[in-house]
Design a protein around this motif. Structure first.
Motif, PDB file in Angstrom:
ATOM      1  N   THR A 192      -3.622   6.728 -56.454  1.00 29.02           N
ATOM      2  CA  THR A 192      -4.778   6.375 -55.650  1.00 29.02           C
ATOM      3  C   THR A 192      -5.797   5.980 -56.108  1.00 29.02           C
ATOM      4  O   THR A 192      -7.157   6.047 -55.687  1.00 29.02           O
ATOM      5  CB  THR A 192      -4.958   8.041 -55.215  1.00 29.02           C
ATOM      6  N   LYS A 195      -7.899   2.635 -54.278  1.00 31.09           N
ATOM      7  CA  LYS A 195      -8.695   3.148 -53.077  1.00 31.09           C
ATOM      8  C   LYS A 195      -9.979   3.954 -53.600  1.00 31.09           C
ATOM      9  O   LYS A 195     -11.014   3.315 -53.002  1.00 31.09           O
ATOM     10  CB  LYS A 195      -7.891   3.919 -52.226  1.00 31.09           C
ATOM     11  N   LEU A 246      -1.103   0.558 -49.594  1.00 31.80           N
ATOM     12  CA  LEU A 246       0.140   1.620 -48.897  1.00 31.80           C
ATOM     13  C   LEU A 246       0.962   0.422 -48.133  1.00 31.80           C
ATOM     14  O   LEU A 246       2.085   0.773 -48.246  1.00 31.80           O
ATOM     15  CB  LEU A 246      -0.755   2.394 -47.668  1.00 31.80           C
ATOM     16  N   ASP A 548      -0.856  10.804 -53.328  1.00 30.94           N
ATOM     17  CA  ASP A 548      -0.625  10.642 -51.991  1.00 30.94           C
ATOM     18  C   ASP A 548       0.550  11.216 -51.104  1.00 30.94           C
ATOM     19  O   ASP A 548       1.647  10.658 -51.439  1.00 30.94           O
ATOM     20  CB  ASP A 548      -0.631   9.028 -51.916  1.00 30.94           C
ATOM     21  N   GLN A 550       1.697  10.288 -48.107  1.00 26.94           N
ATOM     22  CA  GLN A 550       2.339   9.326 -47.523  1.00 26.94           C
ATOM     23  C   GLN A 550       3.290   8.633 -48.621  1.00 26.94           C
ATOM     24  O   GLN A 550       4.490   8.358 -48.014  1.00 26.94           O
ATOM     25  CB  GLN A 550       1.269   8.143 -46.927  1.00 26.94           C
ATOM     26  N   ASP A 551       3.110   8.340 -49.637  1.00 19.93           N
ATOM     27  CA  ASP A 551       3.864   7.975 -50.662  1.00 19.93           C
ATOM     28  C   ASP A 551       4.676   8.771 -51.203  1.00 19.93           C
ATOM     29  O   ASP A 551       5.853   8.572 -51.636  1.00 19.93           O
ATOM     30  CB  ASP A 551       2.906   7.271 -51.827  1.00 19.93           C
TER      31      ASP A 551
END
Length: 580
Positions: A192, A195, A246, A548, A550-551
């Motif tokens: 991360t 970002k 992403l 993260d 989503q990952d």
């Protein structure tokens, strides 16, 4: 003939503020030039990046400046420090030695208009044109060096790939080189950092903030220019880097377009690494030294904070010897200097040593085998056919050596071979190489960012286990990251995990250990407040978190992971032992 920039004589320098550099496409970038008052032609140290050339170090990076100034008085001595800026050279330490310092705001940042797309091929071309522009100026001797830390180091490898005719030498101080493997996806696991860094350090000085941005203590002007755009206009003028990271989970064209072709990197360079920079800054410096095609290359590696040694007398004197040789033609012995200078790390100090190459040629590569029966590290493989299972998002399992019989130096890259299975279609491996005192307390260090950094770390997503057989070395597995190979639940797969280079002299009686984890290392002593320019508190890995959702959906990565032993499966960690 008129000029649309301001020149002042201040503090023994001629300073040109906001000088225009017109690119071939017509966009005008802005730079500041710090030069000797006496007319002449001088070697040039140039930097190009997004942090705002008008932003004072002391204003944008308060906690980093305070720590450096307090602990390293040689940094602030001999300078008024009125022109200090984050991660670029202090002109007051260079101009008196007949150098010109050029600081360029990259497109879309600080005083330069344009669309922000960090580390893009467009930026590399911009830097090429800035180098050639500097070579044509009346104050330039035509020999251009690039110097700087981090961002200002990372883009050096990219522009070296393009070989500007007047690029004479580079000093890449703690600069990653492979934006996928070194920064965005460690072993294929999303980090991360990019970002969060982009939000805190790039968007905050984007061109067009006007009075909503910083005011410069250098000259009272707005760091991000007088133009004031709406938040929507600003957003439209910059890449959404977090979304791009992403959207590109594999090492695809997006990342490869930012990667140097080492066969084209022939410019002389000084590459400096930080043992404690796991997560961004040591790996690229070692890769550059070992992979670049040029013969004139030097490697240095040190410890402490990421931003400090560049400014200390120690760091600046190395740089000056290097640039004096290449930009001024001084016969100062640089060419005959050993290629590798190491600050070898002990538990309580650093000891300087020169070597002829990296990895150190006399290295004795030792395999320490993971022992399942007592979770130890041993010299021979376990004869037992068995398994060890841990939760996929847990602290995993740690294998600890017996107390060392003698003081032992470990300096170089490490690697581990494991056989694993997962209860799901994937697994993330977080490997931490550790040192423990006789009473089993962990030895940690002031890292590049986190004050409680372990000795070394490595990462691998099991579905990214495919190796590039041409580039893989026994001590440095190299994964392609070009296709996913999902696991079948319960299927046993072989993994080769890269563990980033390190240096530690382990005292007699101490132990070494390897943790195989399902999540980031966490320092057992609690969190540190972090830095004013970072979002998160530091829990042992600084800003380099892999959390993260989503990952790493918990339904996949929270499943049990099993280590397998026996038959042809003898998991180990490969350790670079330096004989006395």
């Amino acid at each position: 003939m008129g000029q649309d920039y301001k020149t002042e004589i201040r503090d023994g320098m001629a300073i040109d503020w906001d000088v225009p550099i017109e690119l071939e496409e017509g966009l005008v970038l802005r730079c500041d030039v710090f030069r000797p008052i006496k007319e002449g032609q001088y070697g040039v140290l140039l930097s190009y990046g997004p942090y705002g050339k008008y932003l004072a170090f002391q204003d944008g990076y308060v906690s980093a400046w305070d720590r450096m100034a307090e602990n390293h008085p040689d940094v602030t001595q001999g300078s008024t420090n009125k022109y200090q800026s984050w991660e670029v050279a202090d002109p007051e330490k260079w101009v008196p030695h007949d150098y010109v310092i050029v600081r360029v705001d990259s497109r879309g940042c600080g005083r330069s208009p344009g669309y922000v797309e960090v580390w893009s091929p467009t930026e590399a071309q911009d830097l090429y044109e800035c180098v050639e522009w500097a070579a044509e100026q009346s104050w330039s001797n035509g020999k251009i060096g690039i110097s700087g830390i981090s961002y200002y180091a990372m883009n050096q490898w990219q522009v070296a790939n393009l070989n500007p005719p007047h690029l004479t030498a580079m000093c890449s101080w703690e600069g990653a080189a492979d934006f996928y493997r070194d920064g965005s996806h460690h072993g294929g696991i999303l980090c991360t950092f990019m970002k969060n860094w982009y939000d805190m350090q790039v968007s905050s000085v984007q061109h067009g903030l006007g009075s909503k941005g910083y005011k410069s203590r250098f000259n009272g002007e707005w760091v991000s220019g007088p133009l004031e755009l709406t938040s929507e206009e600003l957003q439209a003028n910059r890449e959404d880097l977090g979304a791009s990271v992403l959207a590109h989970p594999m090492n695809d064209e997006y990342w490869q377009s930012r990667m140097p072709d080492w066969s084209k990197v022939t410019v002389p360079f000084l590459s400096t690494a930080n043992w404690g920079g796991q997560g961004l800054h040591p790996r690229g410096n070692f890769e550059a030294f070992t992979q670049a095609a040029g013969e004139e290359k030097w490697l240095e590696s040190h410890g402490i904070e990421h931003w400090t040694e560049y400014y200390t007398d120690y760091g600046r004197e190395i740089q000056k010897l290097f640039f004096d040789y290449y930009l001024k033609g001084e016969d100062n012995g640089w060419k005959d200097r050993p290629r590798v200078q190491l600050q070898v790390r002990h538990v309580d100090k650093f000891v300087e040593r020169y070597e002829e190459d990296w990895p150190i040629p006399r290295t004795e590569w030792k395999k320490l085998y993971l022992q399942p029966q007592d979770q130890s590290l041993g010299d021979t493989p376990s004869a037992e056919t068995t398994t060890v299972t841990y939760g996929g998002l847990s602290d995993g399992v740690t294998f600890v050596s017996p107390p060392l019989d003698e003081e032992t130096e470990i300096t170089g890259p490490l690697a581990s071979k494991l056989w694993i299975s997962s209860a799901s279609e994937d697994a993330d491996m977080f490997l931490v190489f550790r040192v423990l005192t006789p009473d089993m307390k962990e030895v940690v260090f002031q890292g590049a960012l986190d004050p409680h950094t372990p000795v070394a770390q490595g990462w691998l997503r099991a579905s990214h286990r495919k190796l590039d057989t041409e580039k893989t070395l026994p001590y440095r597995p190299y994964h392609t990251h070009d296709e996913k190979q999902p696991l079948t639940p319960g299927e046993i797969v072989e993994l080769d995990v890269e563990i980033w280079p390190t240096s530690i002299v382990v005292p007699k009686g101490h132990r070494i250990a390897l943790s195989v984890r399902g999540r980031d290392y966490v320092y057992p002593g609690g969190a540190d407040q972090g830095l004013s320019n970072m979002k998160n508190k530091f829990t042992g890995v600084g800003p380099f978190l892999h959390d993260d959702a989503q990952d790493r959906p918990p339904e996949i990565f929270g499943s049990d992971v099993t280590l397998h032993f026996g038959q042809d499966r003898a998991p180990y960690v490969l350790v670079p032992i330096i004989p006395k």
